[in-house]
Scaffold this motif. Sequence first.
Motif, PDB file in Angstrom:
ATOM      1  N   HIS A  40      20.177  39.990  44.982  1.00  0.00           N
ATOM      2  CA  HIS A  40      19.270  40.699  45.890  1.00  0.00           C
ATOM      3  C   HIS A  40      18.770  39.784  47.004  1.00  0.00           C
ATOM      4  CE1 HIS A  40      18.495  44.106  42.855  1.00  0.00           C
ATOM      5  NE2 HIS A  40      19.177  44.571  43.877  1.00  0.00           N
ATOM      6  N   TYR A  41      18.519  38.522  46.646  1.00  0.00           N
ATOM      7  CA  TYR A  41      18.077  37.577  47.674  1.00  0.00           C
ATOM      8  C   TYR A  41      19.185  37.387  48.713  1.00  0.00           C
ATOM      9  CZ  TYR A  41      16.889  33.329  50.093  1.00  0.00           C
ATOM     10  OH  TYR A  41      16.642  32.421  51.085  1.00  0.00           O
ATOM     11  N   ALA A  42      20.424  37.225  48.220  1.00  0.00           N
ATOM     12  CA  ALA A  42      21.553  37.032  49.135  1.00  0.00           C
ATOM     13  C   ALA A  42      21.694  38.242  50.060  1.00  0.00           C
ATOM     14  CB  ALA A  42      22.837  36.810  48.333  1.00  0.00           C
ATOM     15  N   LEU A  43      21.511  39.431  49.498  1.00  0.00           N
ATOM     16  CA  LEU A  43      21.594  40.655  50.317  1.00  0.00           C
ATOM     17  C   LEU A  43      20.508  40.658  51.391  1.00  0.00           C
ATOM     18  CD1 LEU A  43      22.223  43.730  47.973  1.00  0.00           C
ATOM     19  CD2 LEU A  43      23.765  42.795  49.704  1.00  0.00           C
ATOM     20  N   SER A  44      19.298  40.212  51.013  1.00  0.00           N
ATOM     21  CA  SER A  44      18.192  40.232  51.977  1.00  0.00           C
ATOM     22  C   SER A  44      18.453  39.265  53.133  1.00  0.00           C
ATOM     23  CB  SER A  44      16.867  39.892  51.282  1.00  0.00           C
ATOM     24  OG  SER A  44      16.815  38.503  50.984  1.00  0.00           O
ATOM     25  N   GLN A  45      19.276  38.234  52.878  1.00  0.00           N
ATOM     26  CA  GLN A  45      19.592  37.271  53.930  1.00  0.00           C
ATOM     27  C   GLN A  45      20.732  37.751  54.825  1.00  0.00           C
ATOM     28  OE1 GLN A  45      17.663  34.219  54.214  1.00  0.00           O
ATOM     29  NE2 GLN A  45      16.578  35.674  52.921  1.00  0.00           N
ATOM     30  N   ARG A  46      21.479  38.741  54.338  1.00  0.00           N
ATOM     31  CA  ARG A  46      22.634  39.236  55.095  1.00  0.00           C
ATOM     32  C   ARG A  46      22.550  40.753  55.217  1.00  0.00           C
ATOM     33  NH1 ARG A  46      27.269  35.957  54.139  1.00  0.00           N
ATOM     34  NH2 ARG A  46      28.420  37.519  55.315  1.00  0.00           N
ATOM     35  N   PRO A  47      21.613  41.247  56.063  1.00  0.00           N
ATOM     36  CA  PRO A  47      21.384  42.700  56.125  1.00  0.00           C
ATOM     37  C   PRO A  47      22.620  43.488  56.545  1.00  0.00           C
ATOM     38  CG  PRO A  47      19.996  41.499  57.712  1.00  0.00           C
ATOM     39  CD  PRO A  47      20.763  40.479  56.961  1.00  0.00           C
TER      40      PRO A  47
ATOM     41  N   ALA B  79      31.401  39.909  48.063  1.00  0.00           N
ATOM     42  CA  ALA B  79      30.989  40.304  49.415  1.00  0.00           C
ATOM     43  C   ALA B  79      30.485  39.096  50.205  1.00  0.00           C
ATOM     44  CB  ALA B  79      29.904  41.374  49.332  1.00  0.00           C
ATOM     45  N   PHE B  80      30.066  38.048  49.489  1.00  0.00           N
ATOM     46  CA  PHE B  80      29.559  36.836  50.152  1.00  0.00           C
ATOM     47  C   PHE B  80      30.587  35.697  50.098  1.00  0.00           C
ATOM     48  CE2 PHE B  80      26.019  39.181  48.275  1.00  0.00           C
ATOM     49  CZ  PHE B  80      25.204  39.380  49.377  1.00  0.00           C
ATOM     50  N   ASP B  81      31.816  36.030  49.713  1.00  0.00           N
ATOM     51  CA  ASP B  81      32.856  35.005  49.522  1.00  0.00           C
ATOM     52  C   ASP B  81      32.390  33.933  48.553  1.00  0.00           C
ATOM     53  OD1 ASP B  81      34.821  36.059  51.178  1.00  0.00           O
ATOM     54  OD2 ASP B  81      33.783  35.282  52.962  1.00  0.00           O
ATOM     55  N   PHE B  82      31.757  34.371  47.493  1.00  0.00           N
ATOM     56  CA  PHE B  82      31.219  33.422  46.528  1.00  0.00           C
ATOM     57  C   PHE B  82      31.517  33.914  45.120  1.00  0.00           C
ATOM     58  CE2 PHE B  82      27.480  32.451  43.776  1.00  0.00           C
ATOM     59  CZ  PHE B  82      27.711  31.091  43.638  1.00  0.00           C
ATOM     60  N   ASP B  83      31.901  32.973  44.240  1.00  0.00           N
ATOM     61  CA  ASP B  83      32.160  33.319  42.843  1.00  0.00           C
ATOM     62  C   ASP B  83      31.258  32.466  41.952  1.00  0.00           C
ATOM     63  OD1 ASP B  83      33.051  33.858  40.323  1.00  0.00           O
ATOM     64  OD2 ASP B  83      35.070  33.030  40.612  1.00  0.00           O
ATOM     65  N   PRO B  84      30.232  33.077  41.336  1.00  0.00           N
ATOM     66  CA  PRO B  84      29.301  32.263  40.535  1.00  0.00           C
ATOM     67  C   PRO B  84      29.954  31.658  39.295  1.00  0.00           C
ATOM     68  CG  PRO B  84      28.763  34.615  40.349  1.00  0.00           C
ATOM     69  CD  PRO B  84      29.848  34.500  41.371  1.00  0.00           C
ATOM     70  N   TYR B  85      31.164  32.144  38.936  1.00  0.00           N
ATOM     71  CA  TYR B  85      31.823  31.646  37.717  1.00  0.00           C
ATOM     72  C   TYR B  85      32.875  30.592  38.022  1.00  0.00           C
ATOM     73  CZ  TYR B  85      29.671  35.928  36.016  1.00  0.00           C
ATOM     74  OH  TYR B  85      28.768  36.908  35.712  1.00  0.00           O
ATOM     75  N   ASP B  86      32.969  30.169  39.300  1.00  0.00           N
ATOM     76  CA  ASP B  86      34.110  29.324  39.666  1.00  0.00           C
ATOM     77  C   ASP B  86      34.042  27.900  39.114  1.00  0.00           C
ATOM     78  OD1 ASP B  86      32.234  28.181  41.330  1.00  0.00           O
ATOM     79  OD2 ASP B  86      33.231  28.712  43.216  1.00  0.00           O
ATOM     80  N   ASN B  87      32.928  27.514  38.493  1.00  0.00           N
ATOM     81  CA  ASN B  87      32.911  26.166  37.905  1.00  0.00           C
ATOM     82  C   ASN B  87      33.087  26.199  36.383  1.00  0.00           C
ATOM     83  OD1 ASN B  87      30.424  27.229  37.326  1.00  0.00           O
ATOM     84  ND2 ASN B  87      29.297  25.323  37.671  1.00  0.00           N
ATOM     85  N   LEU B  88      33.426  27.383  35.827  1.00  0.00           N
ATOM     86  CA  LEU B  88      33.667  27.473  34.383  1.00  0.00           C
ATOM     87  C   LEU B  88      35.155  27.279  34.096  1.00  0.00           C
ATOM     88  CD1 LEU B  88      31.526  30.518  33.139  1.00  0.00           C
ATOM     89  CD2 LEU B  88      30.866  28.113  33.359  1.00  0.00           C
TER      90      LEU B  88
END
Length: 490
Positions: A232-239, A262-271
């Motif tokens: 949600h924070y990321a969404l608020s930064q990228r309306p 949608a943000f070109d980010f994968d939170p699991y990419d370091n597992l």
Amino acid sequence: MRNLERLRTGGSGSKMTVGVPPPRTPSGRVYRYSPKEDAHPRHFLLGEVNAKFTIVDAARSRMKLEPRSPQTVCPYSGYVGLDAEFNHPDDMKAAVELVKHAAMSDVEEMLASAFKGLNNRSSRNSLVRIEAKVSSRPRPKPRFSRRDLLREMECDHCGRDYGVYAIALFCPDCGAPNLRLHFSRECKLVGEQVELADTLSSDRQELAYRLLGNAHEDVLTAFEATLKVAYHYALSQRPEIKAKPVKNEFQNVDFGRDRFSAFDFDPYDNLSADELAVLRLNIQKRHIIGHNLGVVDAKFAKQATDAKIGETVHLIGQDIIQFASIGQKVIDRLDEWIGGTTSPKPLNPPAPVPDGPAADKKDNQQMSDTEIDIDVSSLAKKIGTWIATTSEFGLPDPIGGNDIEQAFAGEEARLVEEALAELEAEGLLTSTALMNAKFPRVRPTLDLFAVFDPVVVGFTPFIDAGELIDLILDGTMDSVRLSDLHEKTG
Ligand SMILES: [Zn+2]
């Protein structure tokens, strides 16, 4: 002005500035409130600074602000503003009460000494002898209670103690991302739950299983909530990125990953592949325990090689600790991402930090007399202001219902009635209902002038009172209208 003088922080004469230190919780924290309406739940607590804490350079590079500056960071939204913007509405009310209390005590003391002078001045030999007495009950000083929150921590970047509801993203003092800190605290509590389950004897295994089940669930709940807050924070930064409302996608690795793509980010990419498999298995286990009373179904049996359909799912403390530590790895990555996507510089240039003891005044919120405010409707404020300007000061005269009707002819009668009731509930006036009038006859209390006069005339009525009494005693005036008073006193 003995009582008001104690609260004085600056100004002079009729433009005195008063400051009221905010009430504190039992552990010494003060209430703060985010000015951002969408920064739910807005409320947080600010405590003291750990004096022994040393700030390292690496931590400094992740901060939005120099710690202990006169600015605050909203822990829920990251908004940076002046400390005063974060004043809690409850504290503003408390400050008004305290200033009112001090002012009323001063008025009473002044009246008492003024009448003492009058009694001395009226000679025993004069034809008319006037004696006046002022009696007043001692006013109990208002007290306010403040509560601590469950979720309290010390920022691991700057050493500031603070409290928030559930999960927050930033330290309110330095603005460093603190998601990692929140989740690690959750893991610590989960670890304690596991330890507790391990201490139970063999005849209490059902309870132990339940404790472990709860601890396991707590890991997933915290994990899901943290991903959601960050998203949600990321969404608020990228309306410009439009997204459907979040349901329970973050309970599922693939759906969660899809959201963040949608943000070109994968939170699991370091597992590693193994870690990812353990994470998936634990999330699945959670569903079995939560929705199937712990009984293994076909889908789960396929994922977990050691599970047989119809058996109770195996759950040991070590699984939970492992689940929590893999979760922590994902949250660490998320925290790093948020730190990188937000500017390390403050969003607003900070005001210069004053040198010396003044810099320590951070928590002493200041309120000038013109900011005095009460929690009533705007119509009630309008009526209060009108009464303050039309009444004779200090000698509260009743105002007829017809006068009110005339002055507020443009307003809906019901709303005027409600506004009068609000003012009465605040102790600012008393009313008498009359048979033949639409509105009651009202009599303002001295408190009404204390609240509304600064707004109306720009100086405090408590100073007027002293001057007014002198003017009356000098014989230059026997009764004073506010307009006359302005001519006399400027
Ligand atoms: Zn901090």
